[in-house]
Structures are given as C-alpha cells and as structure tokens.
Scaffold this motif. Structure first.
Motif, PDB file in Angstrom:
ATOM      1  N   LEU A  36     -22.097 -30.401  67.772  1.00 55.50           N
ATOM      2  CA  LEU A  36     -23.468 -30.518  68.245  1.00 55.50           C
ATOM      3  C   LEU A  36     -24.327 -30.966  67.076  1.00 55.50           C
ATOM      4  O   LEU A  36     -24.165 -30.468  65.958  1.00 55.50           O
ATOM      5  CB  LEU A  36     -23.958 -29.160  68.768  1.00 55.50           C
ATOM      6  N   SER A  37     -25.236 -31.892  67.311  1.00 61.11           N
ATOM      7  CA  SER A  37     -26.142 -32.346  66.267  1.00 61.11           C
ATOM      8  C   SER A  37     -27.495 -32.678  66.881  1.00 61.11           C
ATOM      9  O   SER A  37     -27.575 -33.112  68.034  1.00 61.11           O
ATOM     10  CB  SER A  37     -25.577 -33.578  65.554  1.00 61.11           C
ATOM     11  N   PHE A  38     -28.541 -32.465  66.089  1.00 60.51           N
ATOM     12  CA  PHE A  38     -29.895 -32.804  66.523  1.00 60.51           C
ATOM     13  C   PHE A  38     -30.797 -32.898  65.304  1.00 60.51           C
ATOM     14  O   PHE A  38     -30.448 -32.421  64.214  1.00 60.51           O
ATOM     15  CB  PHE A  38     -30.439 -31.786  67.530  1.00 60.51           C
ATOM     16  N   VAL A  39     -31.952 -33.510  65.493  1.00 56.60           N
ATOM     17  CA  VAL A  39     -32.961 -33.628  64.444  1.00 56.60           C
ATOM     18  C   VAL A  39     -34.127 -32.739  64.828  1.00 56.60           C
ATOM     19  O   VAL A  39     -34.600 -32.758  65.970  1.00 56.60           O
ATOM     20  CB  VAL A  39     -33.411 -35.102  64.272  1.00 56.60           C
ATOM     21  N   ALA A  45     -34.523 -25.489  61.885  1.00 54.89           N
ATOM     22  CA  ALA A  45     -33.136 -25.604  61.427  1.00 54.89           C
ATOM     23  C   ALA A  45     -32.694 -24.318  60.737  1.00 54.89           C
ATOM     24  O   ALA A  45     -31.591 -23.826  60.972  1.00 54.89           O
ATOM     25  CB  ALA A  45     -32.987 -26.795  60.485  1.00 54.89           C
ATOM     26  N   VAL A  46     -33.546 -23.760  59.900  1.00 47.76           N
ATOM     27  CA  VAL A  46     -33.220 -22.517  59.210  1.00 47.76           C
ATOM     28  C   VAL A  46     -33.072 -21.381  60.221  1.00 47.76           C
ATOM     29  O   VAL A  46     -32.171 -20.544  60.096  1.00 47.76           O
ATOM     30  CB  VAL A  46     -34.278 -22.189  58.131  1.00 47.76           C
ATOM     31  N   GLN A  47     -33.905 -21.357  61.247  1.00 52.30           N
ATOM     32  CA  GLN A  47     -33.796 -20.322  62.278  1.00 52.30           C
ATOM     33  C   GLN A  47     -32.461 -20.420  63.017  1.00 52.30           C
ATOM     34  O   GLN A  47     -31.830 -19.405  63.292  1.00 52.30           O
ATOM     35  CB  GLN A  47     -34.956 -20.417  63.270  1.00 52.30           C
ATOM     36  N   TYR A 110     -24.410 -27.509  59.026  1.00 51.22           N
ATOM     37  CA  TYR A 110     -24.877 -28.281  57.883  1.00 51.22           C
ATOM     38  C   TYR A 110     -26.293 -28.724  58.221  1.00 51.22           C
ATOM     39  O   TYR A 110     -26.580 -29.083  59.370  1.00 51.22           O
ATOM     40  CB  TYR A 110     -24.031 -29.535  57.660  1.00 51.22           C
ATOM     41  N   VAL A 111     -27.161 -28.692  57.237  1.00 53.86           N
ATOM     42  CA  VAL A 111     -28.534 -29.164  57.402  1.00 53.86           C
ATOM     43  C   VAL A 111     -28.769 -30.209  56.327  1.00 53.86           C
ATOM     44  O   VAL A 111     -28.587 -29.934  55.133  1.00 53.86           O
ATOM     45  CB  VAL A 111     -29.542 -27.997  57.276  1.00 53.86           C
ATOM     46  N   HIS A 112     -29.176 -31.396  56.764  1.00 53.39           N
ATOM     47  CA  HIS A 112     -29.371 -32.507  55.830  1.00 53.39           C
ATOM     48  C   HIS A 112     -30.760 -33.091  56.018  1.00 53.39           C
ATOM     49  O   HIS A 112     -31.170 -33.427  57.133  1.00 53.39           O
ATOM     50  CB  HIS A 112     -28.308 -33.584  56.073  1.00 53.39           C
ATOM     51  N   ALA A 113     -31.497 -33.214  54.913  1.00 58.17           N
ATOM     52  CA  ALA A 113     -32.866 -33.728  54.945  1.00 58.17           C
ATOM     53  C   ALA A 113     -32.900 -35.177  55.423  1.00 58.17           C
ATOM     54  O   ALA A 113     -32.056 -35.983  55.059  1.00 58.17           O
ATOM     55  CB  ALA A 113     -33.489 -33.623  53.555  1.00 58.17           C
ATOM     56  N   GLN A 114     -33.894 -35.475  56.230  1.00 58.03           N
ATOM     57  CA  GLN A 114     -34.155 -36.809  56.747  1.00 58.03           C
ATOM     58  C   GLN A 114     -35.562 -37.220  56.307  1.00 58.03           C
ATOM     59  O   GLN A 114     -36.223 -36.486  55.582  1.00 58.03           O
ATOM     60  CB  GLN A 114     -34.072 -36.810  58.287  1.00 58.03           C
ATOM     61  N   ALA A 115     -36.032 -38.312  56.793  1.00 56.76           N
ATOM     62  CA  ALA A 115     -37.376 -38.795  56.460  1.00 56.76           C
ATOM     63  C   ALA A 115     -38.444 -37.962  57.172  1.00 56.76           C
ATOM     64  O   ALA A 115     -38.183 -37.334  58.193  1.00 56.76           O
ATOM     65  CB  ALA A 115     -37.513 -40.263  56.860  1.00 56.76           C
ATOM     66  N   GLN A 116     -39.639 -37.972  56.636  1.00 57.16           N
ATOM     67  CA  GLN A 116     -40.831 -37.391  57.242  1.00 57.16           C
ATOM     68  C   GLN A 116     -40.690 -35.898  57.543  1.00 57.16           C
ATOM     69  O   GLN A 116     -41.148 -35.410  58.577  1.00 57.16           O
ATOM     70  CB  GLN A 116     -41.221 -38.161  58.500  1.00 57.16           C
ATOM     71  N   GLY A 117     -40.043 -35.159  56.649  1.00 55.45           N
ATOM     72  CA  GLY A 117     -39.951 -33.709  56.794  1.00 55.45           C
ATOM     73  C   GLY A 117     -38.998 -33.214  57.858  1.00 55.45           C
ATOM     74  O   GLY A 117     -39.001 -32.032  58.186  1.00 55.45           O
ATOM     75  N   LYS A 118     -38.205 -34.085  58.395  1.00 57.88           N
ATOM     76  CA  LYS A 118     -37.227 -33.697  59.416  1.00 57.88           C
ATOM     77  C   LYS A 118     -35.872 -33.451  58.768  1.00 57.88           C
ATOM     78  O   LYS A 118     -35.600 -33.897  57.658  1.00 57.88           O
ATOM     79  CB  LYS A 118     -37.086 -34.786  60.491  1.00 57.88           C
ATOM     80  N   VAL A 119     -35.023 -32.737  59.473  1.00 54.04           N
ATOM     81  CA  VAL A 119     -33.652 -32.495  59.032  1.00 54.04           C
ATOM     82  C   VAL A 119     -32.713 -32.727  60.210  1.00 54.04           C
ATOM     83  O   VAL A 119     -33.090 -32.552  61.362  1.00 54.04           O
ATOM     84  CB  VAL A 119     -33.452 -31.059  58.483  1.00 54.04           C
ATOM     85  N   ARG A 120     -31.501 -33.147  59.892  1.00 54.00           N
ATOM     86  CA  ARG A 120     -30.467 -33.250  60.920  1.00 54.00           C
ATOM     87  C   ARG A 120     -29.594 -32.017  60.781  1.00 54.00           C
ATOM     88  O   ARG A 120     -29.143 -31.668  59.701  1.00 54.00           O
ATOM     89  CB  ARG A 120     -29.601 -34.494  60.775  1.00 54.00           C
ATOM     90  N   VAL A 121     -29.375 -31.351  61.907  1.00 58.29           N
ATOM     91  CA  VAL A 121     -28.517 -30.181  61.978  1.00 58.29           C
ATOM     92  C   VAL A 121     -27.187 -30.615  62.573  1.00 58.29           C
ATOM     93  O   VAL A 121     -27.169 -31.306  63.595  1.00 58.29           O
ATOM     94  CB  VAL A 121     -29.162 -29.073  62.847  1.00 58.29           C
ATOM     95  N   TYR A 122     -26.107 -30.231  61.923  1.00 56.67           N
ATOM     96  CA  TYR A 122     -24.745 -30.472  62.411  1.00 56.67           C
ATOM     97  C   TYR A 122     -24.121 -29.101  62.655  1.00 56.67           C
ATOM     98  O   TYR A 122     -24.107 -28.258  61.747  1.00 56.67           O
ATOM     99  CB  TYR A 122     -23.889 -31.159  61.342  1.00 56.67           C
ATOM    100  N   LEU A 123     -23.611 -28.869  63.843  1.00 56.12           N
ATOM    101  CA  LEU A 123     -22.915 -27.623  64.155  1.00 56.12           C
ATOM    102  C   LEU A 123     -21.508 -27.941  64.616  1.00 56.12           C
ATOM    103  O   LEU A 123     -21.300 -28.883  65.389  1.00 56.12           O
ATOM    104  CB  LEU A 123     -23.650 -26.843  65.247  1.00 56.12           C
ATOM    105  N   GLN A 124     -20.577 -27.148  64.160  1.00 60.38           N
ATOM    106  CA  GLN A 124     -19.165 -27.334  64.507  1.00 60.38           C
ATOM    107  C   GLN A 124     -18.589 -25.955  64.793  1.00 60.38           C
ATOM    108  O   GLN A 124     -18.810 -25.009  64.042  1.00 60.38           O
ATOM    109  CB  GLN A 124     -18.461 -27.976  63.325  1.00 60.38           C
ATOM    110  N   ALA A 125     -17.847 -25.829  65.887  1.00 67.58           N
ATOM    111  CA  ALA A 125     -17.266 -24.529  66.241  1.00 67.58           C
ATOM    112  C   ALA A 125     -15.898 -24.717  66.878  1.00 67.58           C
ATOM    113  O   ALA A 125     -15.592 -25.752  67.442  1.00 67.58           O
ATOM    114  CB  ALA A 125     -18.186 -23.804  67.214  1.00 67.58           C
ATOM    115  N   PHE A 126     -15.083 -23.682  66.750  1.00 63.61           N
ATOM    116  CA  PHE A 126     -13.815 -23.631  67.465  1.00 63.61           C
ATOM    117  C   PHE A 126     -13.502 -22.206  67.806  1.00 63.61           C
ATOM    118  O   PHE A 126     -14.152 -21.292  67.364  1.00 63.61           O
ATOM    119  CB  PHE A 126     -12.665 -24.278  66.680  1.00 63.61           C
TER     120      PHE A 126
END
Length: 126
Positions: A36-39, A45-47, A110-126
């Motif tokens: 799952l991923s989203f911006v 993102a921290v929450q 994983y949380v990775h900084a993007q432009a304009q104060g946004k971050v992309r969140v990557y979630l992986q589960a099994f």
C-alpha cells in the motif's frame, strides 16, 4: 486486490485527503505480500507509523543498494529500501499484542519526503 482491500487487511486507515493511493497483493506460494502506498502530509504519515505500535519510532535506515526483489515497482514506484533518507519502522503485530492485526505476521512502513511538504508512505505486510 486494490488499495481498499490491502488497507483492510493491514487495518491501516489511509488518511483523508491522501493522494496517489495504490495497493496490490503479490501472490506467493508461502505467503502473500500486501503493498500500500499514498502521499500525505508528515503529521498524518507519522500517525500511521505510530499506529503500528513499533517499539522504535521512524528512523533512517542504511539503504540497500539493491532490494531482494521488486515489490513496489509493480505499482510504478521506486523500492523504498533504496531511497536516500527514507525513514523506516517495522513491527510484528502479534508480538506487540495488536489484536486488530492478528492475521498479519509483519508490517513495515517507509516514509520518504516529497516536494511541497508532502511524504510518500510505503506499507508492506505479510
């Protein structure tokens, strides 16, 4: 499966207003991997990461030169393990007695900084 089904499996709520929401399941003989991923913004993102109940907060991990395989590439995204300054947290839900995620053996973000104060969140589960 799409983002809604993956989010439901992980018991992770995609923040209201999140964009570029993507989800998929990689079917494997032993165990399926849910992606799952989203911006969103940093606070949300921290929450999401804190809700996983990891023993440690998000932290920068030494990135791998080459991940073990392609997962997020199937969603048209870079693998988060190779992104400079991506922050990571992982947890075994049964180990921290998170009954909401009793069917999940491992989940990481994983949380990775993007432009304009946004971050992309990557979630992986099994």
């Amino acid at each position: 499966m799409g983002a809604a089904q993956v989010s439901d499996f992980m018991k992770v709520k995609v923040p209201k207003g999140a964009t570029e929401v993507k989800g998929a399941v990689q079917v494997n003989p032993r165990e399926d991997i849910y992606l799952l991923s989203f911006v969103t913004d940093e606070k949300q993102a921290v929450q999401v990461a804190e809700d996983l109940r990891s023993d440690a907060p998000l932290r920068v991990r030494k990135h791998d030169v080459q991940p073990a395989g392609e997962l997020f590439g199937h969603l048209g995204l870079a693998e988060p393990q190779i992104l400079e300054s991506a922050r990571w947290a992982g947890v075994c839900p049964p180990c921290v007695k998170d009954e909401r995620r009793s069917e999940v053996a491992w989940i990481e973000t994983y949380v990775h900084a993007q432009a304009q104060g946004k971050v992309r969140v990557y979630l992986q589960a099994f």
